[in-house]
Write a protein that holds these residues in place. Structure first.
Motif, PDB file in Angstrom:
ATOM      1  N   GLY A 116      13.385  11.671   9.959  1.00 52.15           N
ATOM      2  CA  GLY A 116      13.257  13.168   8.593  1.00 52.15           C
ATOM      3  C   GLY A 116      13.005  12.797   6.603  1.00 52.15           C
ATOM      4  N   PRO A 117      12.348  13.936   6.838  1.00 49.75           N
ATOM      5  CA  PRO A 117      12.258  13.400   4.717  1.00 49.75           C
ATOM      6  C   PRO A 117      13.996  13.580   4.037  1.00 49.75           C
ATOM      7  N   ALA A 118      14.872  14.088   4.662  1.00 47.32           N
ATOM      8  CA  ALA A 118      16.267  13.733   4.157  1.00 47.32           C
ATOM      9  C   ALA A 118      16.638  12.047   4.309  1.00 47.32           C
ATOM     10  N   ALA A 119      16.246  11.642   5.821  1.00 48.37           N
ATOM     11  CA  ALA A 119      17.150  10.187   5.742  1.00 48.37           C
ATOM     12  C   ALA A 119      16.246   9.268   4.668  1.00 48.37           C
ATOM     13  N   HIS A 120      14.811   9.691   4.966  1.00 48.28           N
ATOM     14  CA  HIS A 120      13.796   8.788   4.825  1.00 48.28           C
ATOM     15  C   HIS A 120      14.257   8.638   2.816  1.00 48.28           C
ATOM     16  N   ALA A 121      14.492   9.908   1.881  1.00 44.83           N
ATOM     17  CA  ALA A 121      15.119   9.818   1.271  1.00 44.83           C
ATOM     18  C   ALA A 121      16.146   9.403   0.504  1.00 44.83           C
ATOM     19  N   ALA A 180       0.800  -1.251  -0.242  1.00 44.99           N
ATOM     20  CA  ALA A 180       0.369   0.278  -0.279  1.00 44.99           C
ATOM     21  C   ALA A 180       0.759   1.099  -0.114  1.00 44.99           C
ATOM     22  N   LEU A 181       1.984   0.806   0.488  1.00 46.88           N
ATOM     23  CA  LEU A 181       3.027   2.287   0.134  1.00 46.88           C
ATOM     24  C   LEU A 181       3.742   3.000  -0.632  1.00 46.88           C
ATOM     25  N   ALA A 182       4.058   1.177  -1.403  1.00 43.53           N
ATOM     26  CA  ALA A 182       4.421   1.386  -2.916  1.00 43.53           C
ATOM     27  C   ALA A 182       4.342   2.726  -3.633  1.00 43.53           C
ATOM     28  N   GLY A 183       5.842   3.930  -3.972  1.00 42.86           N
ATOM     29  CA  GLY A 183       5.337   4.786  -4.551  1.00 42.86           C
ATOM     30  C   GLY A 183       5.053   6.032  -3.824  1.00 42.86           C
ATOM     31  N   ALA A 184       4.758   5.614  -2.382  1.00 45.55           N
ATOM     32  CA  ALA A 184       4.429   7.210  -1.800  1.00 45.55           C
ATOM     33  C   ALA A 184       4.931   7.902  -0.544  1.00 45.55           C
ATOM     34  N   SER A 185       4.579   9.188  -0.603  1.00 43.35           N
ATOM     35  CA  SER A 185       5.371   9.826  -0.384  1.00 43.35           C
ATOM     36  C   SER A 185       5.793   9.703   1.138  1.00 43.35           C
ATOM     37  N   TYR A 186       6.557  11.130   1.304  1.00 36.01           N
ATOM     38  CA  TYR A 186       6.864  11.135   2.668  1.00 36.01           C
ATOM     39  C   TYR A 186       5.703  11.405   3.483  1.00 36.01           C
ATOM     40  N   ASP A 187       5.426  12.117   3.142  1.00 33.63           N
ATOM     41  CA  ASP A 187       3.945  13.059   4.939  1.00 33.63           C
ATOM     42  C   ASP A 187       3.287  11.501   5.017  1.00 33.63           C
ATOM     43  N   GLN A 188       2.836  10.781   2.884  1.00 34.81           N
ATOM     44  CA  GLN A 188       2.008   9.820   3.335  1.00 34.81           C
ATOM     45  C   GLN A 188       2.513   8.895   3.960  1.00 34.81           C
ATOM     46  N   ALA A 189       3.541   8.143   3.788  1.00 34.44           N
ATOM     47  CA  ALA A 189       4.360   7.335   5.030  1.00 34.44           C
ATOM     48  C   ALA A 189       4.119   7.207   6.136  1.00 34.44           C
ATOM     49  N   LEU A 190       4.678   9.418   6.479  1.00 35.08           N
ATOM     50  CA  LEU A 190       4.904   9.422   7.905  1.00 35.08           C
ATOM     51  C   LEU A 190       3.077   9.299   8.471  1.00 35.08           C
ATOM     52  N   ALA A 191       2.023   9.400   8.036  1.00 32.72           N
ATOM     53  CA  ALA A 191       0.718   9.314   8.245  1.00 32.72           C
ATOM     54  C   ALA A 191      -0.009   7.951   8.279  1.00 32.72           C
ATOM     55  N   PHE A 192       1.480   7.186   7.642  1.00 28.51           N
ATOM     56  CA  PHE A 192       0.369   5.587   7.430  1.00 28.51           C
ATOM     57  C   PHE A 192       0.669   5.155   9.136  1.00 28.51           C
TER      58      PHE A 192
END
Lengths: 127, 134
Positions: free
Chosen positions: B57-62, A47-59
């Motif tokens: 955070g965003p940088a480590a996640h990226a 479900a998280l495939a291709g998800a953005s950082y914010d989407q993964a965070l919210a998940f």
């Protein structure tokens, strides 16, 4: 051939390791727990495939995902550590090396489980 | 006095020597169960890295996503998924043995092939879904 055990071993009834039922049983209990947890995790990752950082965070911010994730982490590292222990006991026969490896594996399992659990809690509480 | 004949003269079975033993699916699957278990334990490093990076955070996640999305990362992920599905399916086989079921030669082979087929099906479904959802 009636039995594989020696008369003395049969009288003592402890087997060669003197203990082991607790280990064996914990491995089975965690295995059963991991069946649904693993399947849930695979579906979640998909479900998280291709998800953005914010989407993964919210998940993981949702309690109904953070809680099973924490359960997965506990069962997974307990099960992995029990399994690796058996592998080490089977193949490492030098006593010092065996104890050092067992300590390393158990220590790493606790460290990794704590790191992963802390990360999930941080995500869940939005810190 | 105690009967000590069992100590020496019983025709106790010998462990098979791998060099002279004919390889068969049951032993290969048993070895593979242990091998995939070890591989999955090592693979938890990737899982922990991904979770910690997401929390950091965003940088480590990226950075983590960049590695996982690379050809090497995807190869690791594919191998990890096959190992996971195999260990899961064969593990269920083990749980039935623990209940004392499925020890007949025929059942042993049938459940082995079923576990292999289920591994293949689950892998195809998971990666098919990943391609559709990405």
């Amino acid at each position: 051939m009636s039995t594989l055990r020696s008369p003395l071993g049969r009288v003592r009834g402890l087997g060669s390791a003197k203990e082991g039922v607790a280990h064996w049983w914990a491995q089975r209990v965690t295995a059963v727990a991991l069946v649904p947890l693993t399947l849930w995790f695979v579906v979640s990752v998909l479900a998280l495939a291709g998800a953005s950082y914010d989407q993964a965070l919210a998940f993981f911010a949702a309690p109904h995902r953070a809680v099973p994730m924490l359960l997965l982490i506990v069962a997974l590292f307990h099960h992995a550590q029990l399994g690796l222990q058996v592998v080490i006991e089977d193949y490492v026969h030098q006593e010092g090396a065996k104890i050092a490896l067992l300590l390393l594996v158990k220590g790493l399992a606790i460290l990794l489980a704590t790191l992963a659990g802390f990360a999930v809690l941080k995500l869940a509480f939005g810190g | 006095m105690a009967d000590t004949s069992g100590l020496r003269n019983d025709p106790r079975p010998l462990s098979p020597h791998l060099q002279i033993y004919r390889w068969q699916i049951t032993m290969v699957m048993s070895i593979a169960h242990r091998a995939t278990g070890i591989a999955l334990a090592v693979g938890t490093l990737l899982l922990v890295w991904w979770l910690v990076a997401l929390a950091a955070g965003p940088a480590a996640h990226a950075q983590a996503q960049g590695f996982i999305g690379s050809w090497f990362g995807l190869l690791l992920l594919f191998g990890w998924s096959v190992a996971l599905f195999y260990h899961l399916c064969n593990g269920i086989r083990h749980l039935f043995w623990d209940m004392g079921r499925g020890f007949e030669i025929g059942a042993m082979y049938a459940s082995g092939y079923a576990a292999l087929a289920a591994t293949a099906v689950l892998t195809v479904i998971a990666w098919g879904a990943a391609l559709v959802l990405r």
